[in-house]
Design a protein around this motif. Structure first.
Motif, PDB file in Angstrom:
ATOM      1  N   ASN A   8       1.630  34.840  63.185  1.00 12.99           N
ATOM      2  CA  ASN A   8       1.021  36.108  63.569  1.00 12.99           C
ATOM      3  C   ASN A   8       1.384  37.160  62.529  1.00 12.99           C
ATOM      4  O   ASN A   8       2.484  37.157  61.976  1.00 12.99           O
ATOM      5  N   ASN A  11       4.844  41.006  62.823  1.00 13.49           N
ATOM      6  CA  ASN A  11       6.262  41.238  62.540  1.00 13.49           C
ATOM      7  C   ASN A  11       6.526  41.606  61.083  1.00 13.49           C
ATOM      8  O   ASN A  11       7.441  42.367  60.790  1.00 13.49           O
ATOM      9  N   MET A 211       7.639  36.879  69.294  1.00  9.30           N
ATOM     10  CA  MET A 211       7.433  36.028  68.117  1.00  9.30           C
ATOM     11  C   MET A 211       8.709  35.865  67.292  1.00  9.30           C
ATOM     12  O   MET A 211       9.696  36.561  67.490  1.00  9.30           O
ATOM     13  N   GLU A 213      11.227  36.008  64.103  1.00  7.72           N
ATOM     14  CA  GLU A 213      11.546  36.905  62.988  1.00  7.72           C
ATOM     15  C   GLU A 213      12.110  36.154  61.781  1.00  7.72           C
ATOM     16  O   GLU A 213      12.426  36.770  60.757  1.00  7.72           O
ATOM     17  N   GLY A 241       6.587  34.845  62.061  1.00 12.86           N
ATOM     18  CA  GLY A 241       6.288  36.238  61.822  1.00 12.86           C
ATOM     19  C   GLY A 241       6.636  36.741  60.435  1.00 12.86           C
ATOM     20  O   GLY A 241       6.682  37.952  60.215  1.00 12.86           O
TER      21      GLY A 241
END
Length: 360
Positions: A8, A11, A211, A213, A241
């Motif tokens: 995604n 982040n 999500m 990191e 992310g």
């Protein structure tokens, strides 16, 4: 029926997303081998659309950053054997206020997403009309079902009304926490808040502590290993992310640990729980298919190394059971056979993860 895996944009990139980054990320999922391990979703977060809809009320892709349009992007991602995800909000605007939300446009937006070839929807909870999530989120459920296209539905209502209690009737995963931040305290607090709802996870419906990191630079390698390990045993969505185009070997080694991924994707679909907490020392455990158990031994201290004992009666193994233990980060099966307990030396802000397989 297993937790989703993918990437995604939020982040790392926040609103600085464009179609080139998305295409190159799809390429990176393939070239790094992560796609073969199950990472299949390439998900746009907020800021992909123009602030205003067209004259017929349809979403419009932001011309400055997605000039080819979302359909062309989906076609490219699909050509790589991957799936494209998108973002909207169950409100009048998205959380950055840079694009419209889908409240009162559920059917129109669902049909638009389906026509573009979207495979995943992250549905946020900003700028709504005062009605409860349990009213607004099912509207999109019905709209997505009406399209006839399989679209993974990720409820992102931040744990507002304990979505674990009702999310399985509405979507495929549900956020139990506010947004994660790239540091140790944020990460473990999200894990703790998510663990409370462990009993509600099941094949087809997953607790979501937000999500990953890993690779964004705010934690140490050991801390990122803890992050990935807890998310995996918690049967959480594994949504990368970071910027995969420049990910380090250390980052790829964590994200690409097939043995840990296999725990996350185990078909039994039962989320691990904390079974003991003694000061900074914790034991997390849960059953896997084939009468196996996964055990995570965690040291939350930032200063001290501990010898930590995992007692088999806490884990759920019957008395007298003898097991072999597989260390999932060292990728080795320990020579010793264990009965009643297993002891591990664990460094500060680190963990050890084992799969225990009964041999008697």
């Amino acid at each position: 029926m297993t937790p989703p895996m993918g990437w995604n944009s939020w982040n790392h990139f926040w609103c600085g997303i464009n179609e080139t980054i998305v295409r190159e990320t799809a390429d990176a999922l393939v070239s790094t081998g992560l796609a073969k391990l199950g990472y299949q979703y390439v998900n746009l977060d907020d800021c992909w659309a123009e602030l205003n809809r067209d004259s017929e009320g349809n979403f419009v892709a932001r011309k400055s950053t997605f000039p080819s349009g979302i359909k062309a992007l989906a076609d490219y991602v699909h050509s790589k054997g991957l799936k494209l995800g998108i973002y909207s909000s169950a409100g009048y605007k998205t959380c950055t206020q840079t694009q419209p939300g889908s409240l009162d446009y559920e059917e129109k937006d669902a049909m638009t997403f389906a026509s573009w070839g979207i495979d995943y929807l992250k549905y946020d909870n900003c700028f709504f009309d005062g009605t409860k999530p349990i009213v607004r989120y099912p509207k999109m459920t019905r709209a997505l079902m009406k399209t006839g296209r399989p679209i993974f539905y990720s409820l992102c209502e931040w744990g507002d009304m304990h979505p674990a209690l009702w999310g399985d009737k509405v979507g495929n995963s549900w956020r139990n926490t506010m947004d994660i931040v790239d540091n140790w305290d944020s990460m473990v607090s999200r894990a703790d808040a998510n663990e409370v709802y462990a009993e509600y996870a099941r094949p087809g419906g997953w607790n979501d502590p937000d999500m990953l990191e890993i690779g964004n630079g705010g934690m140490t390698n050991d801390e990122y290993i803890v992050h990935f390990s807890i998310w995996a045993i918690s049967k959480a969505p594994l949504i990368i992310g970071c910027d995969l185009r420049s990910a380090s070997n250390e980052t790829l080694a964590i994200l690409g640990n097939k043995e840990v991924i296999d725990v996350n994707q185990d078909p039994l679909g039962i989320q691990a729980k904390k079974v003991r907490m003694i000061g900074d020392c914790e034991i997390w455990a849960g059953p896997l298919s084939g009468y196996r158990f996964v055990v995570l031994i965690l040291n939350r201290s930032k200063d001290w190394t501990y010898d930590i004992i995992a007692h088999f009666d806490d884990i759920g193994l019957p008395p007298g059971t003898v097991v072999k233990a597989r260390d999932l980060w060292k990728h080795e099966t320990l020579k010793e056979r264990y009965e009643n307990q297993l002891t591990a030396i664990v460094r500060p802000h680190s963990c050890r993860v084992f799969v225990l397989t009964p041999i008697s």
